[in-house]
Design an enzyme around this catalytic site. Structure first.
Site, PDB file in Angstrom:
ATOM      1  N   HIS A   1     -26.746  23.987  38.408  1.00  0.00           N
ATOM      2  CA  HIS A   1     -28.120  24.518  38.282  1.00  0.00           C
ATOM      3  C   HIS A   1     -29.139  23.518  38.818  1.00  0.00           C
ATOM      4  CE1 HIS A   1     -31.013  27.310  36.175  1.00  0.00           C
ATOM      5  NE2 HIS A   1     -31.800  26.328  36.591  1.00  0.00           N
TER       6      HIS A   1
ATOM      7  N   HIS B   1     -32.850  23.123  41.632  1.00  0.00           N
ATOM      8  CA  HIS B   1     -33.923  23.758  42.432  1.00  0.00           C
ATOM      9  C   HIS B   1     -34.213  22.856  43.617  1.00  0.00           C
ATOM     10  CE1 HIS B   1     -35.069  26.893  39.471  1.00  0.00           C
ATOM     11  NE2 HIS B   1     -34.477  26.024  38.647  1.00  0.00           N
TER      12      HIS B   1
ATOM     13  N   GLN C   1     -38.918  33.586  40.965  1.00  0.00           N
ATOM     14  CA  GLN C   1     -39.644  32.702  40.032  1.00  0.00           C
ATOM     15  C   GLN C   1     -40.822  33.412  39.340  1.00  0.00           C
ATOM     16  OE1 GLN C   1     -39.754  28.709  39.334  1.00  0.00           O
ATOM     17  NE2 GLN C   1     -40.473  30.065  37.722  1.00  0.00           N
TER      18      GLN C   1
ATOM     19  N   HIS D   1     -31.874  32.541  35.036  1.00  0.00           N
ATOM     20  CA  HIS D   1     -32.633  31.799  34.041  1.00  0.00           C
ATOM     21  C   HIS D   1     -32.824  32.790  32.895  1.00  0.00           C
ATOM     22  CE1 HIS D   1     -33.466  29.208  37.420  1.00  0.00           C
ATOM     23  NE2 HIS D   1     -34.128  28.365  36.667  1.00  0.00           N
TER      24      HIS D   1
ATOM     25  N   GLU E   1     -35.348  30.985  28.503  1.00  0.00           N
ATOM     26  CA  GLU E   1     -35.789  29.578  28.516  1.00  0.00           C
ATOM     27  C   GLU E   1     -37.076  29.509  27.702  1.00  0.00           C
ATOM     28  OE1 GLU E   1     -36.411  27.848  32.369  1.00  0.00           O
ATOM     29  OE2 GLU E   1     -36.593  25.816  31.581  1.00  0.00           O
TER      30      GLU E   1
ATOM     31  N   ASP F   1     -30.963  20.788  37.005  1.00  0.00           N
ATOM     32  CA  ASP F   1     -32.148  21.640  37.064  1.00  0.00           C
ATOM     33  C   ASP F   1     -33.240  21.063  37.964  1.00  0.00           C
ATOM     34  OD1 ASP F   1     -33.749  23.839  36.596  1.00  0.00           O
ATOM     35  OD2 ASP F   1     -34.092  23.445  34.478  1.00  0.00           O
TER      36      ASP F   1
ATOM     37  N   TRP G   1     -41.725  20.145  37.211  1.00  0.00           N
ATOM     38  CA  TRP G   1     -41.272  20.254  35.828  1.00  0.00           C
ATOM     39  C   TRP G   1     -40.765  18.942  35.257  1.00  0.00           C
ATOM     40  CZ3 TRP G   1     -40.389  23.822  39.686  1.00  0.00           C
ATOM     41  CH2 TRP G   1     -40.963  25.080  39.493  1.00  0.00           C
TER      42      TRP G   1
HETATM   43 FE   FE2 Z   1     -33.934  26.204  36.598  1.00  0.00          FE
END
Ligand code: FE2
Length: 425
Positions: free
Chosen positions: A57, A59, A152, A210, A213, A309, A315
């Site tokens: 996982h 991005h 997203q 996802h 979350e 991630d 993030w």
């Molecule tokens: Fe993610």
């Protein structure tokens, strides 16, 4: 004559003094004490020889964009999503590719040779999709990069969300993604799960969403995900990523949920670095950990991986492609401290994510690809403890990265002249 023989290695399953023989990019034999002529012979010195790390996982379209156009002040998931929205109009193909390739350099140096990356499909121009498809092609000689079409902004919430996602799949993106908890209502979230699973079933694709979350115990889209996987016969082909709401769910409800998830052979990816920093942000004290119920999901027979991630993006400001750091955080947050649980944490960044990605030729046995990592540790637990140096990394039998051993010189009266932090009994 062999191309490569690595001997005197410890393997992750505990076998010692093992030799791995490589010919034409594949492992041809794994046996104890084997010595045979080879173009290159490596003495592992009793250290751990593992299959490569796999990140289930990530991005890659956002990685290394930290500070563009500004930093996340609140540290929350939602400000991260807003910040990514501010950055998107400024993205360029070249910058996306450059950042992704720079990250892949770090990954290879860390023995991370397979990555499942979500790519945002919300932009109808498909800029990020095209960039990551180019990266996938470019890194193919050294990294297996699998892409997930990730809406997203919400596949139903954003205008043209379904069409954009379908467009990404038609361009060659491998896996169907989703973000049901970000749709406007619980009903829309459930509808998005149904729609996306049906799309995957139609097109013969894997699914990785996802999912939940959130710290909201009533965010229960994983239930719909498992139900749809069962209904559509997608057993073993669907992954729920994050599932952080399970941390906060009622235990009675979870006792009903886990068997449903297991029946669907759902795979789970937990992202400990991100979950421990993004979740619990509305709490005072006690602050929830916000990581899903990893040991319980494993005990129910499902495949669980720890993913990274994020790395230096809207993030998360930290990270370096080090899956041992990821697994170490998972171990601590889940309190997986028994010897067998620590071994499971190592598996959660190696063979478990390989299974989730449906990677072909992954393993430490004859016939598998000769993708190998020699670690400066004697066993998986020590590798986790030390975030061990990746001494050598091979891809298809060819050395692609190496790092000098970590050794500190000491000047202490009556003590050895150096230490490498290894535990000697
Ligand atoms: Fe993610």
């Amino acid at each position: 004559m062999l191309d490569l023989l690595i001997h005197n290695a410890a393997l992750p399953d505990g076998r010692q003094n093992m030799s791995v023989a490589v010919q034409a990019g594949r492992i041809v034999e794994v046996s104890e004490g084997l010595m045979a002529p080879a173009a290159e012979v490596v003495d592992a010195g009793g250290l751990l020889l593992s299959t490569p790390f796999v990140d289930a996982h990530f991005h890659m379209d956002a990685t290394l964009s930290l500070g563009l156009p500004r930093l996340n002040q609140s540290g929350t998931l939602l400000e991260g999503i807003a910040l990514w929205g501010e950055l998107k109009p400024h993205l360029t193909f070249d910058a996306l590719v450059d950042r992704a390739l720079a990250y892949c350099d770090w990954a290879v140096a860390n023995g991370l040779l397979a990555i499942r990356s979500h790519v945002d499909t919300s932009d109808p121009s498909m800029l990020a999709v095209e960039a990551l498809l180019a990266v996938k092609k470019k890194v193919a000689p050294y990294i297996d990069l699998q892409l997930v079409a990730f809406p997203q902004d919400g596949v139903l919430r954003s205008k043209g969300g379904v069409d954009n996602l379908k467009k990404a799949l038609s361009l060659g993106v491998d896996v169907v993604g989703g973000i049901p908890h970000f749709e406007r209502t619980m009903a829309d979230g459930a509808a998005s799960v149904k729609l996306l699973c049906e799309l995957a079933a139609e097109q013969g694709k894997l699914v990785d969403m996802h999912c939940d979350e959130s710290d909201d115990p009533l965010s229960r889209h994983v239930e719909t995900l498992a139900y749809e996987a069962n209904r559509l016969g997608l057993h073993g082909r669907v992954t729920g990523s994050h599932l952080t709401s399970m941390h906060s769910m009622d235990n009675y409800y979870v006792s009903k949920l886990l068997p449903l998830m297991a029946e669907a052979q759902l795979s789970v990816v937990s992202n400990p670095l991100i979950n421990i920093t993004l979740q619990g942000r509305h709490d005072t004290y006690p602050k929830r950990r916000g990581m899903t119920r990893v040991p319980e999901i494993m005990a129910a027979g499902m495949t669980v991986a720890f993913g990274q991630d994020c790395c230096m993006d809207p993030w998360y400001s930290m990270g370096s492609g080090d899956m041992l750091e990821v697994a170490s955080m998972g171990l601590h947050v889940a309190q997986m401290t028994s010897q067998s649980a620590m071994q499971q944490c190592f598996d959660a960044v190696t063979k478990n994510p390989a299974r989730i990605l449906h990677l072909q030729g992954y393993g430490l046995e004859a016939g598998c690809n000769a993708n190998l990592v020699l670690l400066q540790a004697q066993n998986p637990v020590e590798a986790l403890r030390l975030k061990a140096t990746r001494l050598k990394v091979w891809r298809r039998g060819v050395l692609v990265a190496q790092t000098p051993p970590r050794t500190a010189a000491l000047s202490l009266a009556g003590r050895p002249p150096q230490t490498s932090f290894l535990h000697t009994k």
